[in-house]
Motif scaffolding. Structure first.
Motif, short mmCIF file in Angstrom:
data_model
loop_
_atom_site.label_atom_id
_atom_site.label_comp_id
_atom_site.label_asym_id
_atom_site.label_seq_id
_atom_site.Cartn_x
_atom_site.Cartn_y
_atom_site.Cartn_z
N CYS A 32 0.82 -1.22 0.00
CA CYS A 32 0.00 0.00 0.00
C CYS A 32 0.85 1.27 0.00
CB CYS A 32 -0.92 0.02 1.22
SG CYS A 32 -2.19 -1.25 1.21
N LEU A 33 2.15 1.12 0.15
CA LEU A 33 3.05 2.26 0.28
C LEU A 33 3.72 2.62 -1.04
CD1 LEU A 33 4.94 1.05 3.49
CD2 LEU A 33 2.90 2.50 3.39
N ALA A 34 3.91 3.90 -1.27
CA ALA A 34 4.71 4.35 -2.40
C ALA A 34 6.16 3.94 -2.16
CB ALA A 34 4.60 5.87 -2.55
N PRO A 35 6.92 3.66 -3.22
CA PRO A 35 8.31 3.23 -3.02
C PRO A 35 9.13 4.21 -2.17
CG PRO A 35 7.66 2.88 -5.29
CD PRO A 35 6.53 3.64 -4.62
N ASP A 36 8.87 5.50 -2.29
CA ASP A 36 9.63 6.51 -1.57
C ASP A 36 8.84 7.11 -0.40
OD1 ASP A 36 7.75 7.79 -3.14
OD2 ASP A 36 9.10 9.39 -3.79
N CYS A 37 7.94 6.34 0.16
CA CYS A 37 7.09 6.83 1.25
C CYS A 37 7.91 7.24 2.47
CB CYS A 37 6.08 5.75 1.66
SG CYS A 37 6.86 4.36 2.50
N VAL A 38 7.28 8.07 3.30
CA VAL A 38 7.84 8.43 4.60
C VAL A 38 6.80 8.03 5.63
CG1 VAL A 38 8.67 10.27 6.10
CG2 VAL A 38 9.15 10.35 3.64
N TYR A 39 7.17 7.15 6.55
CA TYR A 39 6.28 6.63 7.59
C TYR A 39 6.90 7.00 8.93
CZ TYR A 39 2.77 3.45 9.52
OH TYR A 39 1.69 2.92 10.18
N GLU A 40 6.13 7.69 9.77
CA GLU A 40 6.71 8.20 11.01
C GLU A 40 5.79 8.00 12.21
OE1 GLU A 40 8.86 12.25 12.65
OE2 GLU A 40 7.75 12.34 10.79
N ASP A 41 6.34 7.39 13.24
CA ASP A 41 5.74 7.42 14.57
C ASP A 41 6.31 8.68 15.20
OD1 ASP A 41 4.24 5.11 14.35
OD2 ASP A 41 5.74 3.83 15.27
N VAL A 42 5.57 9.77 15.16
CA VAL A 42 6.09 11.09 15.48
C VAL A 42 6.81 11.18 16.83
CG1 VAL A 42 5.46 13.52 15.80
CG2 VAL A 42 4.51 12.21 13.88
N PRO A 43 6.25 10.63 17.93
CA PRO A 43 6.97 10.78 19.20
C PRO A 43 8.31 10.07 19.23
CG PRO A 43 4.72 10.00 19.57
CD PRO A 43 4.97 9.97 18.10
N VAL A 44 8.50 9.07 18.40
CA VAL A 44 9.76 8.32 18.37
C VAL A 44 10.83 9.11 17.63
CG1 VAL A 44 10.83 6.14 17.65
CG2 VAL A 44 8.48 6.14 18.51
N ASN A 45 10.40 9.96 16.68
CA ASN A 45 11.29 10.86 15.95
C ASN A 45 12.36 10.13 15.14
OD1 ASN A 45 12.13 13.35 15.00
ND2 ASN A 45 13.48 13.73 16.72
N ARG A 46 11.94 9.04 14.45
CA ARG A 46 12.83 8.31 13.54
C ARG A 46 12.03 7.98 12.29
NH1 ARG A 46 14.51 4.89 18.32
NH2 ARG A 46 12.78 3.65 17.63
N TYR A 106 0.52 9.88 15.65
CA TYR A 106 0.78 10.66 16.86
C TYR A 106 0.16 9.92 18.04
CZ TYR A 106 1.58 14.43 13.47
OH TYR A 106 2.05 15.19 12.42
N PHE A 107 0.97 9.69 19.09
CA PHE A 107 0.49 9.01 20.29
C PHE A 107 1.35 9.44 21.46
CE2 PHE A 107 3.23 6.26 17.75
CZ PHE A 107 4.28 6.02 18.63
N ASP A 108 0.93 9.08 22.65
CA ASP A 108 1.60 9.48 23.88
C ASP A 108 2.60 8.41 24.30
OD1 ASP A 108 2.05 10.94 26.31
OD2 ASP A 108 0.72 9.52 27.32
N MET A 109 3.88 8.78 24.41
CA MET A 109 4.92 7.81 24.80
C MET A 109 4.75 7.32 26.23
SD MET A 109 6.77 6.86 22.31
CE MET A 109 8.05 5.99 23.20
#
Length: 128
Positions: free
Chosen positions: A27-41, A113-116
């Motif tokens: 389901c992802l584009a080859p150059d997608c960006v996937y981020e768990d924002v609080p993890v910051n990676r 976005y979620f609470d660590m």
């Protein structure tokens, strides 16, 4: 189209229930960006996301994502959800807010976005 992108996201989240890594990555584009924002990676590209999924599902049987609210505008879909991380009989519930951009039928950007503190409290910190 709004309804199409909303249904796309419903179908995408359904793949997590069966831990269908190939389906999720498809389901992802080859150059997608996937981020768990609080993890910051941020993960860039399908292979990076695949490796993250493989590591996560090594600790979990599945993740059931209950959509509570969904709204879309053009390429963007915003989703409030409750994720149930399942391992055997253990259920760990995590509230999540998501922003996803869909371009040409594939996920180009995805941010959760979620609470660590909650992640640590429910015992998911090692897989985040």
């Amino acid at each position: 189209m709004t309804a199409t992108n909303e249904q796309f996201m419903r179908d995408f989240y359904a793949l997590w229930k069966s831990a269908d890594i190939d389906g999720i990555v498809g389901c992802l584009a080859p150059d997608c960006v996937y981020e768990d924002v609080p993890v910051n990676r941020p993960m860039r590209g399908q292979q990076a996301v695949r490796e993250w999924l493989e590591a996560g599902f090594a600790h979990l049987d599945s993740i059931v994502m209950e959509i509570r609210t969904i709204a879309s505008n053009g390429e963007w879909v915003l989703i409030e959800r409750l994720d149930d991380h399942i391992k055997g009989s253990k259920h760990s519930l995590l509230p999540v807010m998501n922003a996803t951009r869909i371009v040409n039928g594939k996920i180009a950007e995805c941010r959760d976005y979620f609470d660590m503190v909650t992640v640590e409290k429910i015992g998911l910190a090692e897989s985040a």
